[in-house]
Design a protein around this motif. Structure first.
Motif, short mmCIF file in Angstrom:
data_model
loop_
_atom_site.label_atom_id
_atom_site.label_comp_id
_atom_site.label_asym_id
_atom_site.label_seq_id
_atom_site.Cartn_x
_atom_site.Cartn_y
_atom_site.Cartn_z
N ASN A 231 0.85 -1.18 0.00
CA ASN A 231 0.00 0.00 0.00
C ASN A 231 0.89 1.23 0.00
OD1 ASN A 231 -2.64 -0.85 -0.14
ND2 ASN A 231 -2.88 -1.09 2.06
N VAL A 232 0.43 2.26 -0.69
CA VAL A 232 1.22 3.49 -0.82
C VAL A 232 0.36 4.66 -0.35
CG1 VAL A 232 2.51 4.93 -2.44
CG2 VAL A 232 2.32 2.47 -2.88
N ASP A 233 0.84 5.40 0.63
CA ASP A 233 0.11 6.59 1.07
C ASP A 233 0.49 7.76 0.19
OD1 ASP A 233 -1.50 5.59 2.97
OD2 ASP A 233 -0.41 6.39 4.70
N VAL A 234 -0.50 8.37 -0.43
CA VAL A 234 -0.22 9.49 -1.34
C VAL A 234 -0.98 10.73 -0.88
CG1 VAL A 234 0.29 8.13 -3.41
CG2 VAL A 234 -2.08 8.68 -2.87
N ALA A 235 -0.42 11.88 -1.26
CA ALA A 235 -1.09 13.16 -0.95
C ALA A 235 -1.81 13.63 -2.21
CB ALA A 235 -0.04 14.18 -0.52
N LEU A 236 -3.12 13.70 -2.13
CA LEU A 236 -3.91 14.14 -3.29
C LEU A 236 -4.55 15.49 -2.96
CD1 LEU A 236 -5.82 10.91 -4.41
CD2 LEU A 236 -4.22 12.26 -5.79
N PRO A 237 -4.43 16.45 -3.90
CA PRO A 237 -5.04 17.77 -3.62
C PRO A 237 -6.56 17.64 -3.44
CG PRO A 237 -4.27 17.60 -5.91
CD PRO A 237 -3.80 16.36 -5.21
N SER A 238 -7.16 16.76 -4.24
CA SER A 238 -8.61 16.57 -4.15
C SER A 238 -8.85 15.07 -4.28
CB SER A 238 -9.27 17.36 -5.27
OG SER A 238 -10.60 16.97 -5.40
N ALA A 239 -9.29 14.45 -3.19
CA ALA A 239 -9.40 12.99 -3.16
C ALA A 239 -10.84 12.54 -3.42
CB ALA A 239 -8.94 12.47 -1.81
N SER A 281 -6.06 11.20 4.29
CA SER A 281 -4.96 10.34 3.87
C SER A 281 -5.47 9.34 2.83
CB SER A 281 -4.42 9.63 5.10
OG SER A 281 -3.28 8.92 4.76
N SER A 282 -4.79 9.26 1.69
CA SER A 282 -5.24 8.36 0.62
C SER A 282 -4.31 7.16 0.52
CB SER A 282 -5.28 9.09 -0.72
OG SER A 282 -6.25 10.10 -0.71
N THR A 283 -4.88 5.96 0.56
CA THR A 283 -4.10 4.73 0.44
C THR A 283 -4.32 4.14 -0.94
OG1 THR A 283 -4.27 4.24 2.80
CG2 THR A 283 -3.79 2.39 1.35
N LEU A 284 -3.21 4.01 -1.65
CA LEU A 284 -3.24 3.45 -3.01
C LEU A 284 -2.75 2.01 -2.95
CD1 LEU A 284 -3.13 3.75 -6.18
CD2 LEU A 284 -0.83 4.69 -5.86
N GLY A 285 -3.53 1.07 -3.52
CA GLY A 285 -3.12 -0.34 -3.51
C GLY A 285 -3.16 -0.91 -4.90
N ARG A 297 10.62 0.27 -5.57
CA ARG A 297 10.48 0.21 -7.03
C ARG A 297 9.03 0.11 -7.45
NH1 ARG A 297 13.43 -4.50 -9.13
NH2 ARG A 297 13.20 -3.49 -11.14
N MET A 298 8.24 -0.58 -6.63
CA MET A 298 6.86 -0.86 -7.02
C MET A 298 5.93 0.33 -6.76
SD MET A 298 5.45 -3.36 -8.54
CE MET A 298 3.76 -3.35 -9.13
N ALA A 299 6.24 1.16 -5.75
CA ALA A 299 5.32 2.25 -5.40
C ALA A 299 5.08 3.21 -6.57
CB ALA A 299 5.83 2.99 -4.16
N PRO A 300 6.14 3.68 -7.25
CA PRO A 300 5.88 4.58 -8.38
C PRO A 300 5.10 3.88 -9.51
CG PRO A 300 8.19 4.65 -7.73
CD PRO A 300 7.57 3.52 -6.98
N GLU A 301 5.30 2.56 -9.64
CA GLU A 301 4.58 1.82 -10.68
C GLU A 301 3.08 1.75 -10.32
OE1 GLU A 301 5.27 0.87 -13.57
OE2 GLU A 301 3.81 -0.68 -14.07
N LEU A 302 2.77 1.52 -9.05
CA LEU A 302 1.36 1.51 -8.63
C LEU A 302 0.73 2.88 -8.89
CD1 LEU A 302 0.93 -0.40 -5.23
CD2 LEU A 302 0.45 -1.21 -7.54
N ARG A 303 1.50 3.92 -8.61
CA ARG A 303 0.98 5.27 -8.82
C ARG A 303 0.74 5.51 -10.32
NH1 ARG A 303 4.82 10.19 -7.22
NH2 ARG A 303 5.98 9.09 -8.81
N PRO A 317 2.59 13.28 -4.46
CA PRO A 317 3.75 12.88 -3.67
C PRO A 317 3.46 11.60 -2.88
CG PRO A 317 3.20 15.20 -3.31
CD PRO A 317 2.08 14.61 -4.11
N ILE A 318 4.47 10.72 -2.84
CA ILE A 318 4.35 9.49 -2.05
C ILE A 318 4.78 9.81 -0.63
CG2 ILE A 318 5.31 7.16 -1.72
CD1 ILE A 318 5.42 6.93 -4.78
N ARG A 319 3.88 9.62 0.32
CA ARG A 319 4.22 9.95 1.72
C ARG A 319 4.92 8.80 2.42
NH1 ARG A 319 -1.60 12.34 3.43
NH2 ARG A 319 -1.21 14.56 3.22
N SER A 320 4.42 7.58 2.16
CA SER A 320 5.03 6.40 2.80
C SER A 320 4.51 5.15 2.09
CB SER A 320 4.66 6.34 4.29
OG SER A 320 3.26 6.21 4.42
N THR A 321 5.15 4.03 2.38
CA THR A 321 4.67 2.75 1.85
C THR A 321 4.54 1.78 3.01
OG1 THR A 321 6.90 1.92 1.48
CG2 THR A 321 5.85 3.05 -0.37
N ARG A 322 3.68 0.78 2.85
CA ARG A 322 3.61 -0.28 3.87
C ARG A 322 3.31 -1.61 3.18
NH1 ARG A 322 -1.03 3.13 4.83
NH2 ARG A 322 -2.94 1.91 4.55
#
Ligand SMILES: Cc1cc2nc3c(=O)[nH]c(=O)nc-3n(C[C@H](O)[C@H](O)[C@H](O)COP(=O)(O)OP(=O)(O)OC[C@H]3O[C@@H](n4cnc5c(N)ncnc54)[C@H](O)[C@@H]3O)c2cc1C
Length: 393
Positions: A231-239, A281-285, A297-303, A317-322
């Motif tokens: 999972n990748v936490d991303v910052a979205l201006p409008s979610a 907070s937006s979680t991208l999976g 390596r995988m986080a930017p690809e998921l994005r 922006p990617i804030r964190s990954t888990r």
């Protein structure tokens, strides 16, 4: 010998959503309960998931979802002064799920299939301006099916809530406490926690994907395997307000749907897009892999993949990954009940991608069995379908 430790009625291995729910329900019923967690509460997938409480697209498991919603509602507003513990409240209404795709035909077909197995989800297909009216962040060519399910909650909050409830009701939670079952002559006498014996009337193993390691240390019994998710936490201006899930998410619990191989080229690693936003907070999976993916390596690809659905993700922006492992059972349904071959040893594990959505009701079912309020479980979730662990043979 119990090394001076007081015996308990029920000892639990695992401080995920299933173990903590069971501990809370038992403690609140006046049972003396000990939960041993080798790391911290929610250290596994229960603290690192996407945070969607949703229907599991399986009629057998649907009652567990509906009952879990009731149990979550009963938690009410849970607030604590502990900065390490997230507050919890089930939203009054679901955010709703938008299943998204680039093919109208595929969405129509899936909407019909879902209407047959889960009519309560009221699947509604939306195309063109109707999609953008609902979610302006979506790309113009995206088609969607709205489903009446999906409550967005902070990923660790549900598990924290039940752990807090368990302790407030007198349950003992030991953290940093690695446990194995204390077995003699095919009977569970309690747990061995970091080398110390604790006697217990019954033992419940809720150790997520590590459940087979606790029950059959020779590795000969594997009805539950880890399926790794990023999972990748991303910052979205409008979610988006809805929970977004790519068409295909309904099948991620089926073994036939897994053919991932860990490839050197991230472009070859399969994933299913999802986006859950809660409290800003937006979680991208996410990935569904038999081994841990390379998060960096995988986080930017998921994005990049996600930006086909939500274009603003491309620059987010990617804030964190888990990374964490789903406890995936071989037939996509959990193992809930008595471990075959040992009368007072119980298991609750194998919820795959739906543990936060089903865990509390699953725990309740097994708790009812332990305290004698029920005598059997539905055959589809009965652990006997996988035979006894090798140590009990
Ligand atoms: C990326 C991702 C996203 C997900 N998103 C969702 C979602 O949106 N909605 C949903 O419903 N589900 C989701 N899931 C699935 C869900 O998170 C899991 O099904 C659920 O958390 C499993 O809970 P559990 O209690 O069975 O196991 P776990 O959370 O794995 O807990 C097991 C615990 O046992 C402990 N343990 C293991 N061995 C021992 C031992 N020997 N002694 C002591 N402790 C031990 C571990 O440290 C761990 O804390 C997601 C999963 C992943 C990976």
């Amino acid at each position: 010998m119990t090394s001076g430790r007081r015996p308990v009625d029920v000892a639990i291995v695992g401080g995920g959503i299933v173990g903590t729910s069971a501990a809370a329900l038992l403690a609140e019923a006046g049972t003396r309960v000990l939960l041993a967690e080798r790391a911290s509460i929610g250290a596994g997938a229960s603290g690192r998931n996407s945070g969607s409480i949703q229907h599991p697209f399986d009629p057998v498991l649907a009652p567990f979802y509906h009952r879990s919603l009731q149990l979550y509602a009963e938690v009410g507003e849970l607030a604590t002064d502990d900065p390490g513990v997230q507050g919890f409240r089930l939203p009054a209404e679901p955010n709703g799920i938008l299943l998204v795709a680039h093919s109208g035909e595929a969405i129509e077909q899936e909407a019909r299939a879902i209407a047959e197995i889960a009519p309560e989800l009221n699947p509604e297909v939306l195309e063109g301006p109707r999609v953008r009216a609902l979610e302006p962040t979506l790309a113009p060519e995206v088609v969607a099916c709205r489903l009446n399910t999906g409550y967005a909650v902070p990923p660790a909050a549900a598990t924290d809530a039940f752990a807090v409830r368990a302790e407030r009701a007198g349950g003992i939670i030991e953290l940093g406490a690695s446990a194995v079952v204390w077995l003699e002559a095919g009977r569970a006498l309690g747990l061995i926690v970091d080398g110390h014996r604790v006697a217990a009337g019954s033992v419940l193993v809720a150790a997520g994907p590590w459940t087979p390691d606790v029950l059959a240390r020779d590795g000969g019994w594997r009805p539950v395997v880890p399926i790794w998710g990023l999972n990748v936490d991303v910052a979205l201006p409008s979610a988006p307000r809805h929970i977004l899930e790519e068409l295909g998410v309904e099948a991620v619990g089926e073994p036939s749907g897994w053919s991932p191989s860990v490839d050197d080229d991230v472009a070859g690693v399969p994933s299913v897009f999802s986006l859950v936003t809660v409290a800003g907070s937006s979680t991208l999976g996410s990935t569904f892999l038999p081994a841990e993916p390379d998060a960096m390596r995988m986080a930017p690809e998921l994005r990049r993949r996600g930006s086909r659905f939500v274009p603003s993700l491309a620059e987010a922006p990617i804030r964190s990954t888990r990374i964490c492992a789903r406890p995936q059972s071989r037939d996509g349904r959990p193992l809930l009940g008595r471990v075959p071959g040992a009368g007072n040893l119980f298991v609750a594990a194998g919820h795959g991608p739906w543990g936060i959505s089903l865990g509390p009701a699953s725990a309740e079912l097994v708790v009812d069995l332990i305290v004698g309020l029920r005598m059997s479980v539905p055959s589809e979730v009965d652990p006997t379908r996988f035979g006894p662990p090798t140590i009990l043979n």
